[in-house]
Design a protein around this motif. Structure first.
Motif, PDB file in Angstrom:
ATOM      1  N   LEU A 149     -26.927 -42.544  80.159  1.00 54.42           N
ATOM      2  CA  LEU A 149     -25.892 -41.965  81.010  1.00 54.42           C
ATOM      3  C   LEU A 149     -26.295 -40.552  81.409  1.00 54.42           C
ATOM      4  CD1 LEU A 149     -23.114 -42.671  82.225  1.00 54.42           C
ATOM      5  CD2 LEU A 149     -22.077 -41.442  80.312  1.00 54.42           C
ATOM      6  N   LEU A 150     -26.402 -40.322  82.718  1.00 51.35           N
ATOM      7  CA  LEU A 150     -26.819 -39.032  83.250  1.00 51.35           C
ATOM      8  C   LEU A 150     -25.613 -38.251  83.770  1.00 51.35           C
ATOM      9  CD1 LEU A 150     -29.958 -40.181  85.277  1.00 51.35           C
ATOM     10  CD2 LEU A 150     -29.940 -38.996  83.062  1.00 51.35           C
ATOM     11  N   PRO A 151     -25.757 -36.936  83.936  1.00 50.68           N
ATOM     12  CA  PRO A 151     -24.681 -36.131  84.525  1.00 50.68           C
ATOM     13  C   PRO A 151     -24.441 -36.513  85.982  1.00 50.68           C
ATOM     14  CG  PRO A 151     -26.294 -34.750  83.399  1.00 50.68           C
ATOM     15  CD  PRO A 151     -26.894 -36.111  83.510  1.00 50.68           C
ATOM     16  N   GLY A 152     -23.325 -36.009  86.509  1.00 49.90           N
ATOM     17  CA  GLY A 152     -23.008 -36.235  87.910  1.00 49.90           C
ATOM     18  C   GLY A 152     -23.849 -35.372  88.835  1.00 49.90           C
ATOM     19  N   GLN A 153     -23.643 -35.566  90.123  1.00 49.37           N
ATOM     20  CA  GLN A 153     -24.330 -34.765  91.129  1.00 49.37           C
ATOM     21  C   GLN A 153     -23.788 -33.339  91.123  1.00 49.37           C
ATOM     22  OE1 GLN A 153     -26.955 -35.996  93.012  1.00 49.37           O
ATOM     23  NE2 GLN A 153     -26.706 -37.758  91.634  1.00 49.37           N
ATOM     24  N   GLU A 154     -24.569 -32.416  91.672  1.00 51.18           N
ATOM     25  CA  GLU A 154     -24.165 -31.014  91.719  1.00 51.18           C
ATOM     26  C   GLU A 154     -22.788 -30.870  92.368  1.00 51.18           C
ATOM     27  OE1 GLU A 154     -25.744 -26.679  93.409  1.00 51.18           O
ATOM     28  OE2 GLU A 154     -26.967 -28.487  93.650  1.00 51.18           O
ATOM     29  N   GLY A 155     -21.923 -30.133  91.698  1.00 50.98           N
ATOM     30  CA  GLY A 155     -20.575 -29.911  92.200  1.00 50.98           C
ATOM     31  C   GLY A 155     -19.536 -30.847  91.631  1.00 50.98           C
ATOM     32  N   GLU A 156     -19.973 -31.964  91.025  1.00 50.02           N
ATOM     33  CA  GLU A 156     -19.018 -32.874  90.411  1.00 50.02           C
ATOM     34  C   GLU A 156     -18.572 -32.317  89.063  1.00 50.02           C
ATOM     35  OE1 GLU A 156     -20.260 -37.150  92.332  1.00 50.02           O
ATOM     36  OE2 GLU A 156     -21.179 -36.602  90.425  1.00 50.02           O
TER      37      GLU A 156
END
Length: 350
Positions: free
Chosen positions: A166-173
């Protein structure tokens, strides 16, 4: 604590009065769960180590296996972020004594978990033992990622994923900083992975001891190894609406009485010492928190905090030992003990 102070605090909790100072904090009652807790005491105090993140499970013979984080005490409390490993201990009964069997997962140079292995969460799923955990690659929070190791036996060998699941969300999310604190259940042939994260911009623009605002998301997969798809309802738990930078962490989730149940550590909803208990019918919408457990002073007395222990007096990383799907022991971690580091503290649930 003297007798007068004890009954004053007990009365406040019994009446459901919280100290947050806003309408959102007006009622946080003691749960039936908290009333069933009987303190047992510390276990697995290891000389030369901080012990944290204690995840228990019964084997088919009734022995208790405990998967836990540990790091060299010379690193201090902050060593969890850049030098933790996951180890394994076994006992004939939950109260111990525990025999350490050795290291299960240690940092791997050149991989996503190169500098730490932490947050173990053991599960028995699809006739396999699954050890969810967090690793990072630079000794900092912004590379924290959730991964998994699988074995046919609690004694190993363990095969871990070469990449995070599981990876982090996109920038700003809301979840662009990291993925951490895994909590897992299998529900209706789907695989539910709850995780903690926060936002990079908030983290950069805030100051103080607790920067940004931790929230919880949910990712669901059709198969154990994924891919895990994040729910459109994320974040499924967001305490920021209560003000005062209220948040929570260290969730453990289990299914009982046809609903999702979550125990977690409070980070400002009531205070920073209590545990919280919440319920949900679908894992997406959660009830308002109740008190799951209280500060250490309500259960045992210890000497004044050494200067090097800044989280003294509270329980963290609540994890449950389940028998036939029902909680029978609460495992927590707390600072202190005979080596003035940290160790598990357990409660029997009657």
């Amino acid at each position: 604590m003297n007798r007068k102070e004890f009954f004053k605090d007990l009365g406040l909790l019994s009446a459901g009065i919280c100290l947050g100072g806003t309408d959102s904090f007006a009622f946080s009652p003691r749960s039936d769960f908290e009333k069933r807790l009987v303190p047992v005491g510390r276990v697995l105090e290891l000389e030369g180590y901080y012990v944290w993140c204690n995840s228990p499970i019964f084997d088919h013979e009734g022995k208790v296996h405990l998967f836990f984080s540990r790091w060299n005490s010379k690193k201090g409390m902050s060593g969890w972020i850049n030098g933790s490993e996951i180890a394994h201990a076994v006992a004939d009964k939950p109260e111990g004594p525990y025999e350490v069997k050795g290291t299960v997962l240690k940092p791997r140079q050149g991989y996503w978990d190169a500098t730490t292995c932490h947050n173990p969460a053991i599960q028995y799923v699809d006739n396999k033992y699954c050890l969810f955990y967090m690793g990072n690659s630079n000794g900092k929070t912004n590379t924290k990622r959730i991964g998994m190791a699988i074995s046919d036996s609690l004694y190993g060998p363990w095969e871990r994923t070469d990449e995070p699941i599981l990876l982090p969300g996109q920038e700003g999310e809301w979840d662009d900083h990291c993925t951490t604190n895994p909590a897992f259940v299998k529900y209706r042939d789907k695989y539910y992975l709850f995780y903690k994260s926060w936002n990079n911009k908030e983290y950069a623009n805030q100051s103080g001891a607790i920067r940004a605002n931790r929230k919880y998301g949910l990712a669901i997969a059709d198969n154990l190894l994924g891919p895990y798809e994040k729910s459109k309802a994320n974040p499924v738990i967001d305490f920021s609406k209560y003000g005062n930078n209220a948040q929570m962490e260290d969730a453990f989730v289990w299914l009982e009485n046809r609903k999702f149940n979550m125990i977690a550590r409070d980070m400002g909803y009531i205070n920073h010492e209590n545990g919280l208990l919440m319920h949900s019918r679908n894992g997406l919408k959660w009830s308002k928190p109740e008190v799951a457990y209280r500060a250490t002073k309500f259960y045992f007395q210890q000497e004044q905090a050494p200067k090097h222990l800044k989280k003294y007096g509270r329980f963290e990383r609540p994890q449950l030992l389940l028998r036939d799907g029902k909680p029978v022991y609460l495992f927590t971690t707390t600072q202190g003990g005979k080596y003035k580091t940290s160790s598990p503290f357990i409660f029997k649930i009657i």
